[in-house]
Design an enzyme around this catalytic site. Structure first.
Site, PDB file in Angstrom:
ATOM      1  N   CYS A  63       9.263  -0.894  -0.048  1.00 25.48           N
ATOM      2  CA  CYS A  63       8.189  -1.066   0.925  1.00 25.48           C
ATOM      3  C   CYS A  63       7.554  -2.459   0.880  1.00 25.48           C
ATOM      4  O   CYS A  63       7.303  -3.069   1.919  1.00 25.48           O
ATOM      5  CB  CYS A  63       7.125   0.011   0.720  1.00 25.48           C
ATOM      6  SG  CYS A  63       6.641   0.241  -0.998  1.00 25.48           S
ATOM      7  N   HIS A  94      -0.001  -1.362   2.166  1.00 21.69           N
ATOM      8  CA  HIS A  94       0.118  -2.431   1.173  1.00 21.69           C
ATOM      9  C   HIS A  94      -0.310  -3.762   1.802  1.00 21.69           C
ATOM     10  O   HIS A  94      -0.021  -4.014   2.976  1.00 21.69           O
ATOM     11  CB  HIS A  94       1.575  -2.608   0.728  1.00 21.69           C
ATOM     12  CG  HIS A  94       2.115  -1.514  -0.135  1.00 21.69           C
ATOM     13  ND1 HIS A  94       1.369  -0.447  -0.574  1.00 21.69           N
ATOM     14  CD2 HIS A  94       3.359  -1.341  -0.666  1.00 21.69           C
ATOM     15  CE1 HIS A  94       2.128   0.341  -1.331  1.00 21.69           C
ATOM     16  NE2 HIS A  94       3.342  -0.169  -1.394  1.00 21.69           N
TER      17      HIS A  94
END
Lengths: 341, 341
Positions: B126, B239
């Site tokens: 990710c 994130h």
């Protein structure tokens, strides 16, 4: 020694009061100044109760040492007037940091600079202090040429209002309500955002500029290159920083670790098998800055990567200020006025 | 198209289910696999109720496309067996990412690599996906040579258990109790810590190594230098990353902004007067990666500093996998078995 605290009710003021007691600072008389809104109220510290006073019109704080943390505009307007009345002003605001007449001091790094003061000494920005506790000894050993820094800054940097906002917003979000930003422009609960200081023409914000300019002044390294990205995170009171540092001279992991282990004010936390490295929760309430994640930078030979966490209110502000006063006292350069009179 | 999801009850599995519906993916038959513990239970998606199945012994998932997000050990053991039964396996785990037989694909970056698959395509980490949405177009324009990255990673990267832990711990701390870490080794409420993956001999953890190695493979840039510091923060599901990037060719702020504004999958959020930049709260639930804080790096001529936020479960995992399947379908390279039979 007659001590005055300007901004006694703020987060840093409260920490100063606790530290003066904890470290047995030789206080003969303690005067607490606060905003005119708070003046007249009382504040109890240990067994003593103090009446908060408004700043006197004549600028005479009746103190040998003044710790000022009431905000940049107060220090900008009054610091030199307080000094004219004989006080040494240790200023926690950004008002005078870059003034060439004013030493900018981290005692572990450039204590000697404090001795040349003319009445006002500036306490650096909290992110700068925390970074330099690690970078200054590495600079001395290897010659720091460039650093890139990404910060993870606690809400306490915005004072008690920042702390209250994180708590209240988090409670609201957990209760299924929308966060309502007041102190900060953006939600802080379970979020993070670019530091809440003004952004300049080059895209760097004021906090990032402080890290560059103050580091150069404190290290006496006018050619140091430094680029920071300052970010506010939902943490209460310790700042962390991910740092990549480049040096003029060859540096090894072992050499850097040896330097940091011997560095004052630093505690190396670098337990790789247990994945235990600096964390804000463990830095909170500590005097030392935690330093770890030390690696030879895989992207540039001779560079280092590291991670630091330090209590922003304590070493990043109040403790550093008290240590400046303690250093001058040890050097015999900070005398109670009754002694020098 | 017959679609199977392995790990349907996890955070990524749930997002896959939502995306298949939302994007009108041409599903003719949907089979949901879960751990033997969950097998037999039912799961309702929209108007349909599915019985969760255990993985079949013979490796035949009776699907044309398999989205696998049940964990690296499951994919390691079974992915090629599923493929032998005719399925294209799009694997969300790290099991096969660095295998030379397996394309590692971010559709906006290297969609063409997907066409050369032999039955298994890997979905990148990710943090890598989110960084490359910004770095890949800059690389194409200016030739990326080095990047330093500091991440601010949400707990969702550790799955539903990570999300539950942040919520439960935060409630406990606000109630005055001590946080009790279970999923993570350290408290996550109002704290942050070095990424919870194993640390290697060079001091870099597995997450940081993925960022380097996967970026090299996806960009087909074997000499790219990259050093990351990966940090878990108390954010639920997006994130963020602070990036300093150096290039082979001259780059200006305007040139970089023009490249990013034209880049697929990127939304530039760079409002300096209002201090509005990428934030995880605004990236959550969005397909695009937010990119901002774009600056000419004050510490190195020709380098750039930037900040990105992206939904870790969505573009960082489930959406990217679905986009890979959609790309192959558009190219006529993903056929229902009944069509090709």
């Amino acid at each position: 020694m007659r001590v005055a605290i300007v901004g006694a009710t703020g987060a840093v003021g409260q920490e100063l009061l606790a530290l003066l007691a904890e470290r047995d600072f030789p206080v003969t008389e303690l005067t607490l100044y606060a905003s005119s809104r708070s003046a007249g109220k009382t504040l109890t510290v240990g067994d003593e109760t103090y009446t908060l006073r408004a700043l006197p019109e004549d600028g005479n704080l009746r103190a040998d040492v003044v710790f000022s943390s009431a905000g940049g505009s107060v220090s900008k307007a009054h610091a030199w007037r307080w000094a004219e009345h004989g006080a040494l002003v240790i200023d926690n605001t950004s008002a005078w940091r870059m003034d060439p007449r004013v030493p900018l001091v981290v005692p572990e790094v450039n204590a000697e600079a404090a001795l040349s003061h003319r009445g006002v000494i500036a306490n650096p920005n909290c992110s700068t202090i925390i970074a330099l506790l690690a970078l200054a000894p590495l600079h001395r050993a290897f010659g720091l040429t460039r650093a890139t820094v990404a910060t993870y800054q606690a809400v306490s940097g915005a004072g008690a209002a920042g702390i209250d906002e994180l708590r209240a917003q988090t409670e609201a979000v957990l209760a299924g309500e929308a966060p309502t930003p007041q102190k900060f422009a953006h939600p802080i609960a379970f979020n993070l955002f670019s530091h809440d200081s003004a952004v300049g023409e080059d895209g760097y914000n004021v906090e990032e500029r402080k890290l560059l300019l103050e580091s150069r002044k404190i290290l006496d390294a006018p050619e140091l290159m430094l680029s920071a990205t300052c970010v506010r995170v939902p943490v209460f009171r310790a700042h962390s920083e991910a740092i990549h540092a480049e040096f003029a001279r060859a540096v090894t992991l072992e050499g850097a670790l040896a330097v940091l282990r011997a560095a004052p004010g630093v505690r190396v936390v670098d337990d790789r098998p247990n994945n235990h490295f600096p964390m804000p929760l463990e830095a909170s309430g500590r005097d030392e800055v935690l330093v770890g994640r030390l690696r030879e930078d895989a992207s540039r030979p001779g560079a280092l990567a590291l991670f630091v966490s330090g209590d922003q209110i304590r070493k990043g502000a109040a403790l550093n200020a008290v240590q400046i006063a303690e250093h001058l006292a040890r050097q015999g350069a900070l005398r109670a006025r009754e002694l020098s009179a």
